[in-house]
Motif scaffolding. Structure first.
Motif, PDB file in Angstrom:
ATOM      1  N   VAL A   1     -16.603  12.737   8.407  1.00 44.91           N
ATOM      2  CA  VAL A   1     -15.957  13.244   7.187  1.00 44.91           C
ATOM      3  C   VAL A   1     -17.018  13.994   6.376  1.00 44.91           C
ATOM      4  O   VAL A   1     -18.186  13.611   6.377  1.00 44.91           O
ATOM      5  N   GLU A   2     -16.593  15.054   5.744  1.00 48.74           N
ATOM      6  CA  GLU A   2     -17.540  15.847   4.950  1.00 48.74           C
ATOM      7  C   GLU A   2     -17.455  15.434   3.490  1.00 48.74           C
ATOM      8  O   GLU A   2     -16.371  15.443   2.899  1.00 48.74           O
ATOM      9  N   LYS A   3     -18.593  15.068   2.923  1.00 48.04           N
ATOM     10  CA  LYS A   3     -18.615  14.595   1.540  1.00 48.04           C
ATOM     11  C   LYS A   3     -19.854  15.097   0.809  1.00 48.04           C
ATOM     12  O   LYS A   3     -20.925  15.209   1.400  1.00 48.04           O
ATOM     13  N   ARG A   4     -19.675  15.338  -0.464  1.00 46.11           N
ATOM     14  CA  ARG A   4     -20.824  15.680  -1.311  1.00 46.11           C
ATOM     15  C   ARG A   4     -21.499  14.373  -1.711  1.00 46.11           C
ATOM     16  O   ARG A   4     -20.845  13.453  -2.191  1.00 46.11           O
ATOM     17  N   ILE A   5     -22.799  14.294  -1.488  1.00 45.41           N
ATOM     18  CA  ILE A   5     -23.539  13.051  -1.769  1.00 45.41           C
ATOM     19  C   ILE A   5     -24.439  13.238  -2.984  1.00 45.41           C
ATOM     20  O   ILE A   5     -25.132  14.242  -3.120  1.00 45.41           O
ATOM     21  N   ARG A   6     -24.367  12.253  -3.868  1.00 43.79           N
ATOM     22  CA  ARG A   6     -25.267  12.250  -5.042  1.00 43.79           C
ATOM     23  C   ARG A   6     -26.290  11.145  -4.869  1.00 43.79           C
ATOM     24  O   ARG A   6     -25.976   9.969  -4.920  1.00 43.79           O
ATOM     25  N   SER A   7     -27.525  11.544  -4.645  1.00 40.14           N
ATOM     26  CA  SER A   7     -28.570  10.530  -4.436  1.00 40.14           C
ATOM     27  C   SER A   7     -29.037   9.917  -5.756  1.00 40.14           C
ATOM     28  O   SER A   7     -29.686   8.884  -5.781  1.00 40.14           O
ATOM     29  N   ASP A   8     -28.672  10.572  -6.868  1.00 38.45           N
ATOM     30  CA  ASP A   8     -29.133  10.086  -8.181  1.00 38.45           C
ATOM     31  C   ASP A   8     -28.122   9.138  -8.835  1.00 38.45           C
ATOM     32  O   ASP A   8     -28.235   8.815 -10.013  1.00 38.45           O
ATOM     33  N   LEU A   9     -27.150   8.704  -8.055  1.00 38.06           N
ATOM     34  CA  LEU A   9     -26.066   7.880  -8.614  1.00 38.06           C
ATOM     35  C   LEU A   9     -26.587   6.539  -9.113  1.00 38.06           C
ATOM     36  O   LEU A   9     -27.301   5.837  -8.402  1.00 38.06           O
ATOM     37  N   THR A  10     -26.233   6.178 -10.348  1.00 36.32           N
ATOM     38  CA  THR A  10     -26.600   4.844 -10.848  1.00 36.32           C
ATOM     39  C   THR A  10     -25.453   3.889 -10.585  1.00 36.32           C
ATOM     40  O   THR A  10     -24.296   4.301 -10.465  1.00 36.32           O
ATOM     41  N   TYR A  11     -25.794   2.603 -10.511  1.00 32.42           N
ATOM     42  CA  TYR A  11     -24.808   1.604 -10.095  1.00 32.42           C
ATOM     43  C   TYR A  11     -23.552   1.592 -10.977  1.00 32.42           C
ATOM     44  O   TYR A  11     -22.449   1.463 -10.495  1.00 32.42           O
ATOM     45  N   ASP A  12     -23.736   1.781 -12.299  1.00 34.56           N
ATOM     46  CA  ASP A  12     -22.574   1.687 -13.190  1.00 34.56           C
ATOM     47  C   ASP A  12     -21.684   2.939 -13.147  1.00 34.56           C
ATOM     48  O   ASP A  12     -20.646   2.993 -13.790  1.00 34.56           O
ATOM     49  N   GLU A  13     -22.086   3.941 -12.375  1.00 36.85           N
ATOM     50  CA  GLU A  13     -21.240   5.125 -12.231  1.00 36.85           C
ATOM     51  C   GLU A  13     -20.261   5.010 -11.058  1.00 36.85           C
ATOM     52  O   GLU A  13     -19.380   5.849 -10.900  1.00 36.85           O
ATOM     53  N   ILE A  14     -20.432   3.976 -10.270  1.00 40.21           N
ATOM     54  CA  ILE A  14     -19.621   3.854  -9.052  1.00 40.21           C
ATOM     55  C   ILE A  14     -18.125   3.873  -9.372  1.00 40.21           C
ATOM     56  O   ILE A  14     -17.341   4.510  -8.688  1.00 40.21           O
ATOM     57  N   ASP A  15     -17.751   3.175 -10.430  1.00 39.00           N
ATOM     58  CA  ASP A  15     -16.334   3.065 -10.769  1.00 39.00           C
ATOM     59  C   ASP A  15     -15.738   4.337 -11.373  1.00 39.00           C
ATOM     60  O   ASP A  15     -14.534   4.449 -11.511  1.00 39.00           O
ATOM     61  N   ASN A  16     -16.587   5.284 -11.754  1.00 38.14           N
ATOM     62  CA  ASN A  16     -16.084   6.484 -12.440  1.00 38.14           C
ATOM     63  C   ASN A  16     -15.202   7.356 -11.563  1.00 38.14           C
ATOM     64  O   ASN A  16     -14.289   8.014 -12.036  1.00 38.14           O
ATOM     65  N   SER A  17     -15.503   7.393 -10.279  1.00 44.42           N
ATOM     66  CA  SER A  17     -14.767   8.278  -9.393  1.00 44.42           C
ATOM     67  C   SER A  17     -14.718   7.696  -8.003  1.00 44.42           C
ATOM     68  O   SER A  17     -15.690   7.116  -7.529  1.00 44.42           O
ATOM     69  N   ILE A  18     -13.554   7.863  -7.335  1.00 44.27           N
ATOM     70  CA  ILE A  18     -13.412   7.382  -5.956  1.00 44.27           C
ATOM     71  C   ILE A  18     -14.444   8.058  -5.055  1.00 44.27           C
ATOM     72  O   ILE A  18     -14.925   7.487  -4.092  1.00 44.27           O
ATOM     73  N   ASP A  19     -14.821   9.301  -5.398  1.00 42.15           N
ATOM     74  CA  ASP A  19     -15.765  10.051  -4.558  1.00 42.15           C
ATOM     75  C   ASP A  19     -17.150   9.412  -4.537  1.00 42.15           C
ATOM     76  O   ASP A  19     -17.908   9.587  -3.584  1.00 42.15           O
ATOM     77  N   ASN A  20     -17.485   8.693  -5.607  1.00 39.43           N
ATOM     78  CA  ASN A  20     -18.815   8.078  -5.672  1.00 39.43           C
ATOM     79  C   ASN A  20     -19.044   7.028  -4.582  1.00 39.43           C
ATOM     80  O   ASN A  20     -20.175   6.730  -4.220  1.00 39.43           O
ATOM     81  N   ILE A  21     -17.944   6.468  -4.082  1.00 39.43           N
ATOM     82  CA  ILE A  21     -18.080   5.417  -3.059  1.00 39.43           C
ATOM     83  C   ILE A  21     -18.782   5.953  -1.812  1.00 39.43           C
ATOM     84  O   ILE A  21     -19.530   5.250  -1.153  1.00 39.43           O
ATOM     85  N   TRP A  22     -18.582   7.262  -1.512  1.00 46.19           N
ATOM     86  CA  TRP A  22     -19.205   7.833  -0.310  1.00 46.19           C
ATOM     87  C   TRP A  22     -20.720   7.889  -0.458  1.00 46.19           C
ATOM     88  O   TRP A  22     -21.451   7.656   0.508  1.00 46.19           O
ATOM     89  N   SER A  23     -21.171   8.187  -1.672  1.00 41.45           N
ATOM     90  CA  SER A  23     -22.619   8.205  -1.922  1.00 41.45           C
ATOM     91  C   SER A  23     -23.213   6.814  -1.738  1.00 41.45           C
ATOM     92  O   SER A  23     -24.291   6.646  -1.169  1.00 41.45           O
ATOM     93  N   VAL A  24     -22.469   5.823  -2.194  1.00 33.81           N
ATOM     94  CA  VAL A  24     -22.930   4.430  -2.066  1.00 33.81           C
ATOM     95  C   VAL A  24     -22.988   4.029  -0.589  1.00 33.81           C
ATOM     96  O   VAL A  24     -23.970   3.440  -0.128  1.00 33.81           O
ATOM     97  N   LEU A  25     -21.930   4.361   0.165  1.00 33.03           N
ATOM     98  CA  LEU A  25     -21.900   4.010   1.591  1.00 33.03           C
ATOM     99  C   LEU A  25     -23.041   4.687   2.351  1.00 33.03           C
ATOM    100  O   LEU A  25     -23.614   4.119   3.277  1.00 33.03           O
ATOM    101  N   PHE A  26     -23.370   5.893   1.921  1.00 26.31           N
ATOM    102  CA  PHE A  26     -24.459   6.624   2.586  1.00 26.31           C
ATOM    103  C   PHE A  26     -25.824   6.020   2.237  1.00 26.31           C
ATOM    104  O   PHE A  26     -26.640   5.750   3.115  1.00 26.31           O
ATOM    105  N   THR A  27     -26.051   5.781   0.947  1.00 27.37           N
ATOM    106  CA  THR A  27     -27.379   5.293   0.537  1.00 27.37           C
ATOM    107  C   THR A  27     -27.626   3.861   1.006  1.00 27.37           C
ATOM    108  O   THR A  27     -28.765   3.447   1.175  1.00 27.37           O
ATOM    109  N   THR A  28     -26.546   3.091   1.236  1.00 24.53           N
ATOM    110  CA  THR A  28     -26.724   1.710   1.712  1.00 24.53           C
ATOM    111  C   THR A  28     -26.755   1.625   3.241  1.00 24.53           C
ATOM    112  O   THR A  28     -26.903   0.553   3.812  1.00 24.53           O
TER     113      THR A  28
END
Length: 241
Positions: free
Chosen positions: A25-52
């Motif tokens: 799947v193609e996704k835009r990844i934000r490496s600067d994402l802070t933990y409390d931003e995860i809930d702001n957007s469904i798209d943020n979950i992809w950044s979390v899955l990638f960084t973890t």
């Protein structure tokens, strides 16, 4: 849950199914994402899955857009489990349909089971018609049916995945001490093979005497079901033994 979230949820399910099927799947990844931003957007979950490390990238990023894939079989299992949990939620929300399926099994109503089960398949699978092995698909269908049947209290539900070979796929002992139900499942590649696969399942039940345990339990009013699956379709046949 609002309609926007629901839509996001459906899309996310679809994308997770694509990943399980071995696609990227193609996704835009934000490496600067802070933990409390995860809930702001469904798209943020992809950044979390990638960084973890739950997803890894394929090739190079293009303007911050990554092609993401599941890195290995262990993590794939985690995603499959998530799909199963979603399915369990669907089951929980369709009580009337569950009752019809279980009652159908009790009363030998193959058409009712087929109709209601097809509805569940439509809501849960888009993946397993792609690259999954036949054994894997049969396990998945097996789990779907077990999830439905185990929701019915007062029935003993036995699965051969728990009991080893020499048993039917699913053995049911309803509350009525005379009644017994045997279910054998098949997965086929083509819709044209559904009828033949159902007959094969019934023959297997009879040839291997899967009714032995039920009869030893004093249950002689036995219904045998052959159920064949082809992607989102199924065919159900029943025979009194």
């Amino acid at each position: 849950m609002g309609s926007v979230n629901e839509q996001a949820d459906i899309t996310t399910k679809d994308e997770i199914e694509q990943l399980i099927a071995g696609n990227a799947v193609e996704k835009r990844i934000r490496s600067d994402l802070t933990y409390d931003e995860i809930d702001n957007s469904i798209d943020n979950i992809w950044s979390v899955l990638f960084t973890t490390g739950y997803l890894t990238r394929l090739g190079k990023a293009d303007n911050g857009v990554y092609k993401l894939i599941i890195p290995n079989q262990e993590i794939r299992e985690v995603f499959v489990q998530q799909i199963r949990e979603w399915f369990n939620q669907i089951v929980a929300n369709n009580r009337a349909s569950i009752d019809k399926i279980n009652q159908g099994f009790l009363e030998g109503k193959a058409e009712t089971i087929q109709r209601e089960l097809t509805m569940f398949l439509g809501e849960t699978i888009r993946v397993f018609d792609t690259k999954a092995r036949i054994e894997e698909k049969e396990i998945f269908y097996h789990d779907i049916l077990l999830g439905i049947l185990k929701n019915y209290s007062g029935w003993v539900v036995k699965s051969n995945r728990e009991s080893g070979d020499g048993f039917a796929d699913i053995l049911l002992k309803p509350k009525n001490p005379d009644a017994g139900i045997i279910v054998e499942l098949k997965d086929v590649r083509s819709l044209h093979d559904l009828d033949q696969a159902c007959e094969r399942a019934l023959e297997q039940i009879k040839d291997r005497r899967y009714d032995t345990e039920l009869r030893e339990d004093g249950r002689n009013d036995i219904l045998a079901y052959g159920i064949a699956f082809c992607r989102k379709r199924c065919k159900v046949v029943v025979e009194k033994l």
